[in-house]
Design a protein around this motif. Structure first.
Motif, short mmCIF file in Angstrom:
data_model
loop_
_atom_site.label_atom_id
_atom_site.label_comp_id
_atom_site.label_asym_id
_atom_site.label_seq_id
_atom_site.Cartn_x
_atom_site.Cartn_y
_atom_site.Cartn_z
N GLU A 98 0.81 -1.22 0.00
CA GLU A 98 0.00 0.00 0.00
C GLU A 98 0.84 1.27 0.00
O GLU A 98 0.32 2.37 -0.18
CB GLU A 98 -0.92 0.01 1.23
CG GLU A 98 -1.99 -1.06 1.20
CD GLU A 98 -2.96 -0.89 0.03
OE1 GLU A 98 -3.16 0.26 -0.43
OE2 GLU A 98 -3.51 -1.92 -0.42
N CYS A 141 4.79 -1.59 -5.03
CA CYS A 141 3.75 -0.80 -4.35
C CYS A 141 2.85 -0.19 -5.43
O CYS A 141 3.20 -0.14 -6.62
CB CYS A 141 4.36 0.28 -3.46
SG CYS A 141 5.15 1.65 -4.35
N TRP A 142 1.68 0.28 -5.02
CA TRP A 142 0.70 0.79 -5.98
C TRP A 142 1.22 2.01 -6.75
O TRP A 142 0.88 2.21 -7.92
CB TRP A 142 -0.62 1.11 -5.30
CG TRP A 142 -1.45 -0.11 -5.04
CD1 TRP A 142 -1.82 -0.63 -3.84
CD2 TRP A 142 -2.03 -0.97 -6.05
NE1 TRP A 142 -2.57 -1.76 -4.02
CE2 TRP A 142 -2.73 -2.00 -5.36
CE3 TRP A 142 -2.01 -0.98 -7.43
CZ2 TRP A 142 -3.41 -3.01 -6.03
CZ3 TRP A 142 -2.69 -1.99 -8.10
CH2 TRP A 142 -3.38 -3.00 -7.41
#
Length: 365
Positions: A98, A141-142
């Motif tokens: 995240e 990660c995003w």
């Protein structure tokens, strides 16, 4: 008529396993593709060729990465950009961190911002869990996922939510216990508490799931808790002790679990596909129409569910030809796993020829 080779990669790192090739080997392969006049096309361009025969290239490949590891950002993305290629990343959405900051990658070395020694380590690590080694992989990660997708260099597509397996048999093969976990993906869906029943595992989309009775698993797990927990598994006869409980339960209830029906599997697969598709589309803010099967496992039930979920093009791990008239619901790929550049050249030639690709895939069945 030509066939379009679809290349399947997992890791670009320095792990010594069949899913990894080094950054130097990957760069050599990209150099060869460039020298030989290949261009890279995406999923929709490939489908257009396979359905309509439309193309504006002489020699093309599709470059794909499965799962979504940190090395896709650190090594693959900058090298693809360096040589003017694009690729597809089939992402397991559960596996994304995240965190919202971009980490360093090879571009930062090229720009002089950092030295090579400062690049994030992308090789697998091992941690001890209840005394046994468990493999851990470095994750994207995003922010990195969104950045790559917006760049146009790596197009991100779904590869499932969990990339897991299900119990596909009612024959007991053991009991869940502390043990090594040397594969990052492939956890079983369902109860993994120590002492609970263990059965043969198969990829989640292609098999009806066997669901053991929760009451029985509760009894088995409680027995382990009440008898030393981890120490219980040091007994030579721990399995026989647990099997006696199973036998008594089966005698009293007549069964130890049930198989889901084909309709229930269809609903489960559809639900999971929609979840993975929706989660990714929310993050990258665009629609996705292609999907790659985890473990390459699928059947008519899962294909039907994928179509209802909104997927038009399905990528397999089967080898063969991708030519005009071939089914875009069964796009063929070959796994790039050898460091030998001559092996790479030979496979490219093989899968560029419709006849040779079809003969080879027939012989390998």
């Amino acid at each position: 008529m030509v066939s379009v080779p679809v290349l399947l990669y997992h890791h670009i790192n320095y792990d010594n396993d069949v899913l990894s090739i080094s950054p130097e080997v990957f760069e050599a392969q990209l150099k060869y593709l460039k020298q030989e006049g290949y261009v890279s096309i995406d999923d929709e361009e490939l489908a257009q060729y396979m359905i309509e025969g439309k193309k504006d290239w002489q020699k093309a490949v599709v470059i794909t990465f499965d799962d979504g590891y940190l090395d896709t950002w650190v090594w693959a993305y900058p090298l693809l950009k360096k040589y003017g290629f694009k690729a597809l990343l089939f992402l397991v959405t559960w596996n994304v961190e995240e965190e919202e900051s971009l980490g360093f990658n090879l571009d930062d070395v090229y720009s002089g911002k950092i030295t090579m020694e400062k690049l994030p380590k992308c090789e697998a690590q091992f941690v001890l869990v209840d005394g046994f080694r468990h493999k851990q992989e470095s994750k994207l990660c995003w922010s990195e996922v969104r950045f790559m997708d917006k760049s146009g260099i790596i197009k991100v597509l779904p590869h499932s939510k969990m990339h897991q397996k299900v119990y596909a048999s009612d024959k007991i093969i053991g009991f869940n216990r502390p043990k090594e976990k040397l594969s990052f993906f492939g956890d079983v869906a369902g109860d993994k508490r120590y002492g609970t029943l263990e059965f043969d595992k198969k990829p989640e989309y292609a098999y009806n799931q066997f669901i053991p009775d929760k009451e029985l698993n509760d009894i088995l797990h409680k027995h382990v808790l009440d008898n030393g927990y981890l120490e219980f598994f040091k007994k030579e006869n721990y399995a026989e002790e647990l099997m006696q409980i199973v036998d008594r339960y089966k005698k009293e209830h007549g069964k130890i679990g049930v198989f889901e029906t084909e309709n229930e599997r269809y609903s489960r697969v559809l639900r999971e596909l929609k979840l993975a598709k929706g989660e990714l589309e929310t993050e990258i803010r665009r629609k996705t129409y292609s999907f790659a099967w985890p473990f390459g496992a699928y059947d008519e039930v899962s294909i039907k569910a994928a179509k209802e979920a909104g997927f038009k093009y399905l990528f397999t791990t089967k080898i063969g030809a991708n030519v005009l008239g071939e089914d875009v619901l069964e796009i063929k790929r070959f796994r790039v796993w050898k460091s030998d550049i001559n092996w790479f050249k030979m496979r490219l030639q093989m899968y560029s020829s419709p006849l040779v690709a079809k003969i080879y895939s027939y012989l390998k069945k």
